[in-house]
Design a protein around this motif. Structure first.
Motif, mmCIF file in Angstrom:
data_model
loop_
_atom_site.group_PDB
_atom_site.id
_atom_site.type_symbol
_atom_site.label_atom_id
_atom_site.label_comp_id
_atom_site.label_asym_id
_atom_site.label_seq_id
_atom_site.Cartn_x
_atom_site.Cartn_y
_atom_site.Cartn_z
ATOM 1 N N TRP A 2 22.863 85.586 35.683
ATOM 2 C CA TRP A 2 24.294 85.714 35.397
ATOM 3 C C TRP A 2 24.517 86.341 34.022
ATOM 4 C CZ3 TRP A 2 26.929 85.766 39.528
ATOM 5 C CH2 TRP A 2 26.536 84.995 40.624
ATOM 6 N N GLY A 3 23.651 86.037 33.084
ATOM 7 C CA GLY A 3 23.736 86.667 31.766
ATOM 8 C C GLY A 3 23.474 88.162 31.851
ATOM 9 N N THR A 15 20.903 99.552 34.000
ATOM 10 C CA THR A 15 19.642 98.862 33.746
ATOM 11 C C THR A 15 19.819 97.357 33.903
ATOM 12 O OG1 THR A 15 18.892 100.602 32.250
ATOM 13 C CG2 THR A 15 17.836 98.436 32.028
ATOM 14 N N LEU A 16 20.861 96.815 33.295
ATOM 15 C CA LEU A 16 21.104 95.375 33.379
ATOM 16 C C LEU A 16 21.477 94.947 34.797
ATOM 17 C CD1 LEU A 16 22.980 94.928 30.002
ATOM 18 C CD2 LEU A 16 20.738 93.973 30.601
ATOM 19 N N LEU A 17 22.212 95.798 35.507
ATOM 20 C CA LEU A 17 22.536 95.485 36.898
ATOM 21 C C LEU A 17 21.254 95.416 37.727
ATOM 22 C CD1 LEU A 17 24.674 94.964 39.077
ATOM 23 C CD2 LEU A 17 24.817 97.447 39.392
ATOM 24 N N GLY A 18 20.363 96.367 37.522
ATOM 25 C CA GLY A 18 19.081 96.356 38.224
ATOM 26 C C GLY A 18 18.264 95.120 37.907
ATOM 27 N N SER A 58 16.287 89.620 39.359
ATOM 28 C CA SER A 58 16.225 88.189 39.046
ATOM 29 C C SER A 58 16.743 87.318 40.186
ATOM 30 C CB SER A 58 16.999 87.894 37.762
ATOM 31 O OG SER A 58 18.388 88.024 37.992
ATOM 32 N N GLY A 59 17.207 87.938 41.268
ATOM 33 C CA GLY A 59 17.571 87.143 42.437
ATOM 34 C C GLY A 59 18.981 87.274 42.957
ATOM 35 N N GLU A 70 31.757 84.742 45.053
ATOM 36 C CA GLU A 70 30.825 83.782 44.457
ATOM 37 C C GLU A 70 30.739 82.513 45.295
ATOM 38 O OE1 GLU A 70 28.178 81.648 42.263
ATOM 39 O OE2 GLU A 70 28.489 83.780 42.501
ATOM 40 N N THR A 71 31.860 82.030 45.776
ATOM 41 C CA THR A 71 31.859 80.832 46.617
ATOM 42 C C THR A 71 31.072 81.071 47.902
ATOM 43 O OG1 THR A 71 34.012 80.207 45.733
ATOM 44 C CG2 THR A 71 33.349 79.151 47.776
ATOM 45 N N GLY A 72 31.280 82.218 48.519
ATOM 46 C CA GLY A 72 30.542 82.557 49.733
ATOM 47 C C GLY A 72 29.056 82.688 49.478
ATOM 48 N N ALA A 73 28.689 83.252 48.343
ATOM 49 C CA ALA A 73 27.274 83.404 48.000
ATOM 50 C C ALA A 73 26.616 82.047 47.800
ATOM 51 C CB ALA A 73 27.124 84.254 46.742
ATOM 52 N N ARG A 74 27.305 81.132 47.161
ATOM 53 C CA ARG A 74 26.737 79.794 46.961
ATOM 54 C C ARG A 74 26.557 79.086 48.291
ATOM 55 N NH1 ARG A 74 29.938 77.648 41.638
ATOM 56 N NH2 ARG A 74 28.932 79.062 40.190
#
Length: 117
Positions: free
Chosen positions: A4-5, A43-46, A51-52, A101-105
């Motif tokens: 998330w960071g 780069t950070l998006l990749g 990271s999952g 985000e709710t759906g992903a969780r």
């Protein structure tokens, strides 16, 4: 750094690049900041994907937050005007990000339960 960071960094870098792009309309000296901002964002998006995070969640949140922050900062920094409809759209973006985000969780929990079974 957690996923998330990394995603938050990608969002901030993309917004910084976009703000620099707008600033470069008046002052060409901002062009290198545009390139660095977008390179850092991708780069950070990749890295957040590695990271999952799933692509649907990461790209959805990245895009939606980027649009919302860009619209707000365009108003604050460049005096651009947001209509009532645009403000409603920003609210819908926020709702959309929460739903993604709710759906992903929910999906992650279901997958974890299947693995345990």
């Amino acid at each position: 750094m957690n996923r998330w960071g990394l995603l938050a960094g990608a969002i901030l870098a993309e917004v910084a690049g976009t703000m620099a792009l707008r600033a470069s309309v008046d002052h060409a000296g901002w062009a290198p900041v545009v390139v660095v901002g977008y390179a850092a964002a991708y780069t950070l998006l990749g890295l957040s994907l590695r990271s999952g995070l799933t692509i649907g969640v990461a790209y959805g949140i990245w895009g939606a937050c980027g649009v919302a922050l860009t619209a707000v900062l365009g108003t604050v920094l460049f005096g651009e005007v947001l209509s009532g409809v645009a403000i409603l759209g920003l609210g819908l973006i926020i709702v959309g990000v929460v739903l993604i985000e709710t759906g992903a969780r929910h999906t992650e929990r279901a997958a974890t339960q299947e693995v345990r079974s």
